[in-house]
Design a protein around this motif. Sequence first.
Motif, PDB file in Angstrom:
ATOM      1  N   LEU A   1       0.811  -1.211   0.000  1.00 56.47           N
ATOM      2  CA  LEU A   1       0.000   0.000   0.000  1.00 56.47           C
ATOM      3  C   LEU A   1       0.849   1.268   0.000  1.00 56.47           C
ATOM      4  CD1 LEU A   1      -2.754  -0.948   2.620  1.00 56.47           C
ATOM      5  CD2 LEU A   1      -2.678  -1.447   0.180  1.00 56.47           C
ATOM      6  N   ARG A   2       2.153   1.113   0.171  1.00 59.63           N
ATOM      7  CA  ARG A   2       3.025   2.276   0.295  1.00 59.63           C
ATOM      8  C   ARG A   2       2.963   3.148  -0.959  1.00 59.63           C
ATOM      9  NH1 ARG A   2       7.929  -0.094   1.038  1.00 59.63           N
ATOM     10  NH2 ARG A   2       7.399  -0.393   3.252  1.00 59.63           N
ATOM     11  N   GLY A   3       2.757   4.442  -0.732  1.00 56.95           N
ATOM     12  CA  GLY A   3       2.747   5.398  -1.833  1.00 56.95           C
ATOM     13  C   GLY A   3       1.395   5.596  -2.491  1.00 56.95           C
ATOM     14  N   GLN A   4       0.416   4.763  -2.138  1.00 62.32           N
ATOM     15  CA  GLN A   4      -0.912   4.918  -2.732  1.00 62.32           C
ATOM     16  C   GLN A   4      -1.629   6.117  -2.122  1.00 62.32           C
ATOM     17  OE1 GLN A   4      -1.996   3.304  -5.266  1.00 62.32           O
ATOM     18  NE2 GLN A   4      -0.446   1.692  -5.372  1.00 62.32           N
ATOM     19  N   SER A   5      -2.359   6.848  -2.941  1.00 61.50           N
ATOM     20  CA  SER A   5      -3.088   8.006  -2.442  1.00 61.50           C
ATOM     21  C   SER A   5      -4.351   7.551  -1.707  1.00 61.50           C
ATOM     22  CB  SER A   5      -3.468   8.940  -3.578  1.00 61.50           C
ATOM     23  OG  SER A   5      -4.462   8.349  -4.406  1.00 61.50           O
ATOM     24  N   ARG A   6      -4.807   8.401  -0.805  1.00 59.14           N
ATOM     25  CA  ARG A   6      -6.030   8.091  -0.073  1.00 59.14           C
ATOM     26  C   ARG A   6      -7.206   7.924  -1.037  1.00 59.14           C
ATOM     27  NH1 ARG A   6      -7.538   8.953   5.243  1.00 59.14           N
ATOM     28  NH2 ARG A   6      -5.643  10.182   5.619  1.00 59.14           N
ATOM     29  N   SER A   7      -7.275   8.768  -2.053  1.00 61.68           N
ATOM     30  CA  SER A   7      -8.406   8.715  -2.984  1.00 61.68           C
ATOM     31  C   SER A   7      -8.431   7.398  -3.752  1.00 61.68           C
ATOM     32  CB  SER A   7      -8.366   9.898  -3.953  1.00 61.68           C
ATOM     33  OG  SER A   7      -7.174   9.881  -4.721  1.00 61.68           O
ATOM     34  N   VAL A   8      -7.255   6.890  -4.140  1.00 66.03           N
ATOM     35  CA  VAL A   8      -7.195   5.612  -4.851  1.00 66.03           C
ATOM     36  C   VAL A   8      -7.630   4.478  -3.933  1.00 66.03           C
ATOM     37  CG1 VAL A   8      -5.624   3.901  -5.835  1.00 66.03           C
ATOM     38  CG2 VAL A   8      -5.498   6.278  -6.583  1.00 66.03           C
ATOM     39  N   LEU A   9      -7.158   4.485  -2.688  1.00 68.42           N
ATOM     40  CA  LEU A   9      -7.536   3.431  -1.749  1.00 68.42           C
ATOM     41  C   LEU A   9      -9.030   3.485  -1.452  1.00 68.42           C
ATOM     42  CD1 LEU A   9      -4.529   3.500   0.741  1.00 68.42           C
ATOM     43  CD2 LEU A   9      -4.929   1.936  -1.165  1.00 68.42           C
ATOM     44  N   GLU A  10      -9.582   4.673  -1.355  1.00 74.06           N
ATOM     45  CA  GLU A  10     -11.025   4.793  -1.126  1.00 74.06           C
ATOM     46  C   GLU A  10     -11.811   4.287  -2.336  1.00 74.06           C
ATOM     47  OE1 GLU A  10     -11.431   8.899  -0.175  1.00 74.06           O
ATOM     48  OE2 GLU A  10     -11.099   8.580   1.983  1.00 74.06           O
ATOM     49  N   GLU A  11     -11.277   4.500  -3.529  1.00 75.89           N
ATOM     50  CA  GLU A  11     -11.933   3.998  -4.730  1.00 75.89           C
ATOM     51  C   GLU A  11     -11.919   2.471  -4.758  1.00 75.89           C
ATOM     52  OE1 GLU A  11     -11.581   4.310  -9.617  1.00 75.89           O
ATOM     53  OE2 GLU A  11     -10.419   5.667  -8.325  1.00 75.89           O
ATOM     54  N   VAL A  12     -10.775   1.876  -4.389  1.00 75.31           N
ATOM     55  CA  VAL A  12     -10.691   0.413  -4.307  1.00 75.31           C
ATOM     56  C   VAL A  12     -11.694  -0.107  -3.278  1.00 75.31           C
ATOM     57  CG1 VAL A  12      -9.220  -1.545  -3.683  1.00 75.31           C
ATOM     58  CG2 VAL A  12      -8.290   0.322  -5.070  1.00 75.31           C
ATOM     59  N   ALA A  13     -11.795   0.603  -2.142  1.00 74.06           N
ATOM     60  CA  ALA A  13     -12.735   0.197  -1.094  1.00 74.06           C
ATOM     61  C   ALA A  13     -14.174   0.247  -1.598  1.00 74.06           C
ATOM     62  CB  ALA A  13     -12.573   1.090   0.129  1.00 74.06           C
ATOM     63  N   ARG A  14     -14.509   1.283  -2.364  1.00 72.71           N
ATOM     64  CA  ARG A  14     -15.882   1.376  -2.900  1.00 72.71           C
ATOM     65  C   ARG A  14     -16.170   0.245  -3.876  1.00 72.71           C
ATOM     66  NH1 ARG A  14     -14.678   6.983  -2.781  1.00 72.71           N
ATOM     67  NH2 ARG A  14     -13.968   6.925  -4.949  1.00 72.71           N
ATOM     68  N   GLU A  15     -15.185  -0.105  -4.695  1.00 73.06           N
ATOM     69  CA  GLU A  15     -15.388  -1.209  -5.634  1.00 73.06           C
ATOM     70  C   GLU A  15     -15.494  -2.537  -4.877  1.00 73.06           C
ATOM     71  OE1 GLU A  15     -12.647  -1.327  -8.838  1.00 73.06           O
ATOM     72  OE2 GLU A  15     -13.000   0.747  -9.455  1.00 73.06           O
TER      73      GLU A  15
END
Length: 219
Positions: free
Chosen positions: A67-81
């Motif tokens: 997860l290192r370096g991933q933006s919060r917005s990208v991780l939240e998008e993965v979570a929504r999917e």
Amino acid sequence: MRRLAGIDFFDLDHTLIAGSSAVTFLLKGIRRGVFPVAAAVFVPLFYVRYRLGLINPEAETWSFSVLRGQSRSVLEEVAREGFEDLRTRIFPEARALVAARRAEGRDVVLATSSIEIAVRPLAQELGIGEVIASALEFDGDRCTGRFVEPPLLNQRKKHRVLEYLREREVSPDGCAFYTDSISDLPLLEAVGEPVAVNPDPRLRRLARSHNWPVMRFRL
């Protein structure tokens, strides 16, 4: 029987949903190309160790380098999917129970060792506003690959929930906790209403010996 004023705490995996929310989150990220394929090796190993109760949160080195370096917005998008998969795995009985507790005026809190950013959409789906979960560390908008503190396993979940109750001046005697796992025994023993939901074999035996309620949810 009149219930004391309190809070209902729910574990997530195998309690409210079938399967693992963290595994769903990471596998969704792998499919999208956000996380490396190597994560597919780490995830099953960690999950098996957790289900067998072989993880010591104090002795482990806790980092999630994938997860290192991933933006919060990208991780939240993965979570929504990932949530689109998790939504179909919510046990109908669990959904009804949460709704019934809320209708009674009880506060309902999700208390899980899973990743907070991965479970927040599901909590919102169930109308659960408060989430106690394992929080990822961010440096600005970027994930460091570390946790703010070790994941909420065993005693750590108990301590965090009791801290939450002290802050609100609520006695654990009036609270309930629903979980499937023997790893949550410290918290089960700390509340006034321990409930085993789809319990693993060791928790099932313990619940029977203590006359704790045992519930079984199915899809």
